[in-house]
Design a protein around this motif. Sequence first.
Motif, PDB file in Angstrom:
ATOM      1  N   GLU A  52      53.055 -17.849  81.834  1.00 60.27           N
ATOM      2  CA  GLU A  52      52.926 -17.512  80.412  1.00 60.27           C
ATOM      3  C   GLU A  52      53.620 -18.546  79.541  1.00 60.27           C
ATOM      4  O   GLU A  52      53.097 -18.945  78.496  1.00 60.27           O
ATOM      5  CB  GLU A  52      53.518 -16.119  80.152  1.00 60.27           C
ATOM      6  CG  GLU A  52      52.657 -14.986  80.693  1.00 60.27           C
ATOM      7  CD  GLU A  52      53.291 -13.622  80.445  1.00 60.27           C
ATOM      8  OE1 GLU A  52      54.282 -13.562  79.678  1.00 60.27           O
ATOM      9  OE2 GLU A  52      52.801 -12.632  81.018  1.00 60.27           O
TER      10      GLU A  52
ATOM     11  N   ASN B 274      51.493 -21.692  79.551  1.00 59.75           N
ATOM     12  CA  ASN B 274      50.292 -21.528  78.726  1.00 59.75           C
ATOM     13  C   ASN B 274      50.631 -21.581  77.237  1.00 59.75           C
ATOM     14  O   ASN B 274      49.870 -22.131  76.434  1.00 59.75           O
ATOM     15  CB  ASN B 274      49.612 -20.196  79.048  1.00 59.75           C
ATOM     16  CG  ASN B 274      48.990 -20.184  80.437  1.00 59.75           C
ATOM     17  OD1 ASN B 274      48.747 -21.239  81.025  1.00 59.75           O
ATOM     18  ND2 ASN B 274      48.739 -19.000  80.963  1.00 59.75           N
ATOM     19  N   LYS B 275      51.796 -21.000  76.884  1.00 59.07           N
ATOM     20  CA  LYS B 275      52.214 -21.029  75.480  1.00 59.07           C
ATOM     21  C   LYS B 275      52.478 -22.457  75.027  1.00 59.07           C
ATOM     22  O   LYS B 275      52.104 -22.852  73.923  1.00 59.07           O
ATOM     23  CB  LYS B 275      53.474 -20.176  75.281  1.00 59.07           C
ATOM     24  CG  LYS B 275      53.906 -20.104  73.819  1.00 59.07           C
ATOM     25  CD  LYS B 275      55.073 -19.161  73.630  1.00 59.07           C
ATOM     26  CE  LYS B 275      55.457 -19.089  72.148  1.00 59.07           C
ATOM     27  NZ  LYS B 275      56.578 -18.151  71.911  1.00 59.07           N
TER      28      LYS B 275
ATOM     29  N   ARG C 121      49.208 -24.084  74.315  1.00 55.90           N
ATOM     30  CA  ARG C 121      48.643 -23.641  73.032  1.00 55.90           C
ATOM     31  C   ARG C 121      49.350 -24.294  71.855  1.00 55.90           C
ATOM     32  O   ARG C 121      48.712 -24.771  70.917  1.00 55.90           O
ATOM     33  CB  ARG C 121      48.738 -22.117  72.917  1.00 55.90           C
ATOM     34  CG  ARG C 121      47.790 -21.344  73.806  1.00 55.90           C
ATOM     35  CD  ARG C 121      47.674 -19.897  73.342  1.00 55.90           C
ATOM     36  NE  ARG C 121      48.960 -19.227  73.314  1.00 55.90           N
ATOM     37  CZ  ARG C 121      49.486 -18.577  74.345  1.00 55.90           C
ATOM     38  NH1 ARG C 121      48.825 -18.510  75.496  1.00 55.90           N
ATOM     39  NH2 ARG C 121      50.660 -17.986  74.239  1.00 55.90           N
TER      40      ARG C 121
ATOM     41  N   GLU D 188      58.564 -22.498  68.920  1.00 51.09           N
ATOM     42  CA  GLU D 188      58.950 -21.869  70.178  1.00 51.09           C
ATOM     43  C   GLU D 188      60.089 -20.870  69.998  1.00 51.09           C
ATOM     44  O   GLU D 188      60.573 -20.300  70.983  1.00 51.09           O
ATOM     45  CB  GLU D 188      59.355 -22.935  71.188  1.00 51.09           C
ATOM     46  CG  GLU D 188      58.254 -23.933  71.530  1.00 51.09           C
ATOM     47  CD  GLU D 188      58.742 -25.044  72.447  1.00 51.09           C
ATOM     48  OE1 GLU D 188      58.761 -24.826  73.681  1.00 51.09           O
ATOM     49  OE2 GLU D 188      59.114 -26.118  71.948  1.00 51.09           O
TER      50      GLU D 188
ATOM     51  N   GLU E 262      50.721 -17.733  61.683  1.00 50.93           N
ATOM     52  CA  GLU E 262      50.262 -16.587  62.476  1.00 50.93           C
ATOM     53  C   GLU E 262      48.805 -16.255  62.169  1.00 50.93           C
ATOM     54  O   GLU E 262      48.042 -15.864  63.058  1.00 50.93           O
ATOM     55  CB  GLU E 262      51.166 -15.398  62.146  1.00 50.93           C
ATOM     56  CG  GLU E 262      51.070 -14.218  63.070  1.00 50.93           C
ATOM     57  CD  GLU E 262      52.114 -13.172  62.726  1.00 50.93           C
ATOM     58  OE1 GLU E 262      52.724 -12.615  63.653  1.00 50.93           O
ATOM     59  OE2 GLU E 262      52.320 -12.906  61.522  1.00 50.93           O
TER      60      GLU E 262
ATOM     61  N   HIS F   8      46.643 -19.448  63.803  1.00 52.05           N
ATOM     62  CA  HIS F   8      46.691 -19.866  65.206  1.00 52.05           C
ATOM     63  C   HIS F   8      47.002 -18.692  66.131  1.00 52.05           C
ATOM     64  O   HIS F   8      48.026 -18.011  65.964  1.00 52.05           O
ATOM     65  CB  HIS F   8      47.751 -20.960  65.405  1.00 52.05           C
ATOM     66  CG  HIS F   8      47.467 -22.218  64.645  1.00 52.05           C
ATOM     67  ND1 HIS F   8      46.568 -23.175  65.090  1.00 52.05           N
ATOM     68  CD2 HIS F   8      47.938 -22.657  63.451  1.00 52.05           C
ATOM     69  CE1 HIS F   8      46.522 -24.160  64.199  1.00 52.05           C
ATOM     70  NE2 HIS F   8      47.337 -23.871  63.205  1.00 52.05           N
ATOM     71  N   LYS F   9      46.148 -18.480  67.086  1.00 50.69           N
ATOM     72  CA  LYS F   9      46.348 -17.439  68.075  1.00 50.69           C
ATOM     73  C   LYS F   9      47.567 -17.776  68.923  1.00 50.69           C
ATOM     74  O   LYS F   9      47.756 -18.915  69.346  1.00 50.69           O
ATOM     75  CB  LYS F   9      45.095 -17.330  68.963  1.00 50.69           C
ATOM     76  CG  LYS F   9      45.162 -16.203  69.982  1.00 50.69           C
ATOM     77  CD  LYS F   9      43.891 -16.147  70.800  1.00 50.69           C
ATOM     78  CE  LYS F   9      43.957 -15.030  71.839  1.00 50.69           C
ATOM     79  NZ  LYS F   9      42.726 -14.979  72.667  1.00 50.69           N
ATOM     80  N   GLY F  10      48.389 -16.787  69.176  1.00 46.22           N
ATOM     81  CA  GLY F  10      49.542 -17.014  70.047  1.00 46.22           C
ATOM     82  C   GLY F  10      50.834 -17.264  69.297  1.00 46.22           C
ATOM     83  O   GLY F  10      51.913 -17.257  69.892  1.00 46.22           O
TER      84      GLY F  10
ATOM     85  N   SER G  79      53.540 -15.938  66.658  1.00 47.68           N
ATOM     86  CA  SER G  79      53.985 -14.722  65.987  1.00 47.68           C
ATOM     87  C   SER G  79      55.268 -15.028  65.220  1.00 47.68           C
ATOM     88  O   SER G  79      55.973 -15.990  65.528  1.00 47.68           O
ATOM     89  CB  SER G  79      54.229 -13.594  66.995  1.00 47.68           C
ATOM     90  OG  SER G  79      55.189 -13.988  67.958  1.00 47.68           O
TER      91      SER G  79
END
Length: 320
Positions: free
Chosen positions: A52, A55-56, A59, A105, A141, A144-146, A148
């Motif tokens: 995860e 993958n982040k 992205r 991040e 937010e 872009h997906k992902g 928050s």
Amino acid sequence: MAENTPGNSRISPKALQDFIQRQSDKASDLSNMSAQEFIARFQKYAEQERQEAFNKKIRLSKVEYDGEKDLFLDTFTSEDTRDAYCRSINFAEEYAATLDKSILEFTPAEADDFIYSLKERSPASIRRDIAAVSSFFTFLERRHKGISNPFRGTRARPKKKGVRAEAFPATEEVDYIVSNLEDEKLSLIVSIMAQRGLRVGAFKSLSVRGENFKTVSKGKEYKGTFSKEIITRITELKLPLPSPFSDIDTVSLKSKIKYEVEKMYMAGKIKAPYSAHDFRHYFAATEYQKDHDIYRVSKLLNHASISVTETYLKSINVIL
């Protein structure tokens, strides 16, 4: 780079702690779990966490950060506001650099730590910085997906202790706000609220004849006169005197005033992010201070009784 790849077998103490906590939350009996089963479960959990995280990073690497930041700052027409927001975001970027990461991040815990790192600044400045960075994250937010907003719901923000003794702007602040609202119609509305104390809800049904006006506010008819300055501005804007503000939406008007005034506050031009109703507070206080005639003020505010006016003035710290 090895720490960020999914195949890396390095185990962090925090990952182990989080895993044990999750097992406890699931009511699993760790004491009855064999060593082999525990290791197998943890390895699976750690691998998922690494995947995860990897993958982040992938992205986030696709987000053109500088371009997004410029696009966000360009949404503000005031140069002072842009500079204020930019400075606040820069503070967050500098803190992220100490963690060897991008602010994209940030975890909620790191967002809190960033807020705590600002403790040498005034509470008002800290709240302004948090609001600016949080606004930037909300902007990202939506695009872009992902991504928050890690500042949402934070309890690290300093509590508001009251910006000033009064609950309304000073005369010089009202003058600044009215003069610097780019929307001339909005500027006129704020000027009317400050000069006549009208509620936002009174504008839609407002009609003007000569220097006299009539409207309905909270279900009650209200009549009065406008200054020559107000009548001149209505005429210059070519608004129809029978119903100059019939096209407005009360909710949108409140939001727009709040948004524009808050930008001035963020830029350090006024002392508080005043609401639309605070201009009615300003009117009530300044009118009472002229001659301390509460009966006259009560009539101007269109209150049902003197007791209502007394309560109203006390609520904004006006000494009777």
